[in-house]
Scaffold this active site. Structure first.
Site, PDB file in Angstrom:
ATOM      1  N   LYS A 198       6.856   0.950   8.786  1.00  0.00           N
ATOM      2  CA  LYS A 198       5.775   1.024   7.819  1.00  0.00           C
ATOM      3  C   LYS A 198       4.501   1.496   8.528  1.00  0.00           C
ATOM      4  O   LYS A 198       4.443   1.503   9.741  1.00  0.00           O
ATOM      5  CB  LYS A 198       5.528  -0.356   7.181  1.00  0.00           C
ATOM      6  CG  LYS A 198       6.676  -0.763   6.263  1.00  0.00           C
ATOM      7  CD  LYS A 198       6.429  -2.096   5.563  1.00  0.00           C
ATOM      8  CE  LYS A 198       5.104  -2.207   4.905  1.00  0.00           C
ATOM      9  NZ  LYS A 198       4.769  -1.095   3.978  1.00  0.00           N
ATOM     10  N   ALA A 244       8.032   1.415   2.052  1.00  0.00           N
ATOM     11  CA  ALA A 244       8.348   1.602   3.473  1.00  0.00           C
ATOM     12  C   ALA A 244       8.503   3.093   3.750  1.00  0.00           C
ATOM     13  O   ALA A 244       8.752   3.885   2.840  1.00  0.00           O
ATOM     14  CB  ALA A 244       9.648   0.875   3.831  1.00  0.00           C
ATOM     15  N   ASP A 245       8.339   3.441   5.014  1.00  0.00           N
ATOM     16  CA  ASP A 245       8.552   4.830   5.432  1.00  0.00           C
ATOM     17  C   ASP A 245      10.006   5.062   5.820  1.00  0.00           C
ATOM     18  O   ASP A 245      10.536   6.155   5.625  1.00  0.00           O
ATOM     19  CB  ASP A 245       7.622   5.166   6.598  1.00  0.00           C
ATOM     20  CG  ASP A 245       6.168   5.050   6.177  1.00  0.00           C
ATOM     21  OD1 ASP A 245       5.775   5.757   5.235  1.00  0.00           O
ATOM     22  OD2 ASP A 245       5.444   4.228   6.764  1.00  0.00           O
ATOM     23  N   THR A 275       0.849  -1.201   0.000  1.00  0.00           N
ATOM     24  CA  THR A 275       0.000   0.000   0.000  1.00  0.00           C
ATOM     25  C   THR A 275       0.880   1.246   0.000  1.00  0.00           C
ATOM     26  O   THR A 275       1.951   1.247   0.601  1.00  0.00           O
ATOM     27  CB  THR A 275      -0.881  -0.015   1.271  1.00  0.00           C
ATOM     28  OG1 THR A 275      -1.691  -1.191   1.236  1.00  0.00           O
ATOM     29  CG2 THR A 275      -1.787   1.207   1.343  1.00  0.00           C
ATOM     30  N   GLY A 276       0.390   2.309  -0.667  1.00  0.00           N
ATOM     31  CA  GLY A 276       1.122   3.575  -0.665  1.00  0.00           C
ATOM     32  C   GLY A 276       1.468   4.005  -2.082  1.00  0.00           C
ATOM     33  O   GLY A 276       1.148   3.315  -3.056  1.00  0.00           O
ATOM     34  N   GLU A 285      -0.457  -5.387   6.069  1.00  0.00           N
ATOM     35  CA  GLU A 285       0.867  -5.517   5.443  1.00  0.00           C
ATOM     36  C   GLU A 285       1.701  -6.557   6.182  1.00  0.00           C
ATOM     37  O   GLU A 285       2.405  -7.372   5.567  1.00  0.00           O
ATOM     38  CB  GLU A 285       1.579  -4.156   5.437  1.00  0.00           C
ATOM     39  CG  GLU A 285       0.927  -3.164   4.487  1.00  0.00           C
ATOM     40  CD  GLU A 285       1.467  -1.753   4.602  1.00  0.00           C
ATOM     41  OE1 GLU A 285       1.261  -0.984   3.653  1.00  0.00           O
ATOM     42  OE2 GLU A 285       2.078  -1.395   5.620  1.00  0.00           O
ATOM     43  N   GLY A 329       0.642   4.933   5.686  1.00  0.00           N
ATOM     44  CA  GLY A 329      -0.681   4.919   5.059  1.00  0.00           C
ATOM     45  C   GLY A 329      -1.722   4.191   5.901  1.00  0.00           C
ATOM     46  O   GLY A 329      -2.877   4.060   5.492  1.00  0.00           O
ATOM     47  N   THR A 381       4.393   4.224  -3.657  1.00  0.00           N
ATOM     48  CA  THR A 381       5.349   3.368  -4.362  1.00  0.00           C
ATOM     49  C   THR A 381       4.669   2.068  -4.778  1.00  0.00           C
ATOM     50  O   THR A 381       4.847   1.594  -5.909  1.00  0.00           O
ATOM     51  CB  THR A 381       6.580   3.076  -3.477  1.00  0.00           C
ATOM     52  OG1 THR A 381       6.945   4.270  -2.772  1.00  0.00           O
ATOM     53  CG2 THR A 381       7.759   2.610  -4.316  1.00  0.00           C
TER      54      THR A 381
END
Ligand code: 5RP
Length: 217
Positions: A94, A83-84, A28-29, A103, A97, A31
């Site tokens: 992570k 990933a953040d 998710t996100g 995840e 979002g 990327t």
């Protein structure tokens, strides 16, 4: 190079790891969205996807990719997600979002977790990005007090509910010296559904977009 271009390079590089007949675990996100758009180009080769969020499921379906229930699939060969923050050891933060729990479930059942990210996500030590923690709503204040006792400053992501109808506390200021230990300590607080630390089961491969192309770690 812009972050968006680096994300796209990493997302496209992940397509090389998809094999014919795969059911692909999808994150998710922004990327992961680029990866989904790339997956659409080779959708004839895959048998479908398992999604880590309602948003990604909708994007997959909009491309005509079948979204399967994890319970009907069992295990997955590959999971691709962003990933953040990530270290060179492929320990991750992570959940920016809010999809961290699903995840983590998809990562757990996957043989290979390929993390795709732009170069800004690579850090020496995790914790500059506030650590997301998914919490059962009635436990929000109690969990926040426990996290404060661990040295963090939890901030309620107000107005946001996860796909599982829970709340998120974003924890600022944590010094994450031992990610595996912190992951298990936070997960043990009653009311915590999941912490966004992916250390016990981190990524197996990191594809990092950057000025010199995609670095594999
Ligand atoms: C969502 C996530 C994302 O992977 C993370 O927030 C990175 O997002 P982006 O690719 O938009 O930078 O964990 O819950």
């Amino acid at each position: 190079m812009s972050q968006d271009k680096e994300k796209k390079m990493a997302a496209d590089a992940a397509l090389e790891f998809i094999r014919s007949g795969d059911v692909v675990g999808v994150g998710t996100g922004s990327t992961a969205n680029l990866f989904i758009d790339g997956l659409a180009r080779i959708k004839g080769r895959i048998d479908g996807a398992v999604s880590s969020s309602d948003a990604s499921a909708a994007r997959l379906q909009s491309h005509g990719i079948e979204v399967l229930e994890l319970n009907n699939v069992g295990s997955l060969r590959i999971y691709v997600d962003g990933a953040d923050e990530t270290t060179r050891h492929r320990h991750l933060i992570k959940g920016g979002g809010g999809a961290l729990t699903r995840e983590k479930i998809v990562a757990e059942v996957s043989e290979t977790f390929v993390c795709i990210a732009d170069s800004s996500k690579l850090v020496e030590r995790l914790g500059t990005f506030p650590l997301p923690v998914e919490v059962i709503p009635m436990a929000r204040s109690m969990v926040a007090r426990e996290l404060a006792q661990m040295g963090g400053e939890p901030v309620w992501r107000s107005g946001f509910l996860t796909d599982n109808r829970n709340v998120i506390l974003d924890v600022h200021g944590l010094d994450i010296l031992d990610p595996v230990d912190m992951e298990s300590r936070i997960n043990q607080i009653p009311g915590v559904v999941t912490v966004g630390l992916f250390a016990r089961r981190g990524a197996d491969l990191l594809l990092l977009g950057g000025d010199r192309g995609v670095e594999e770690l």
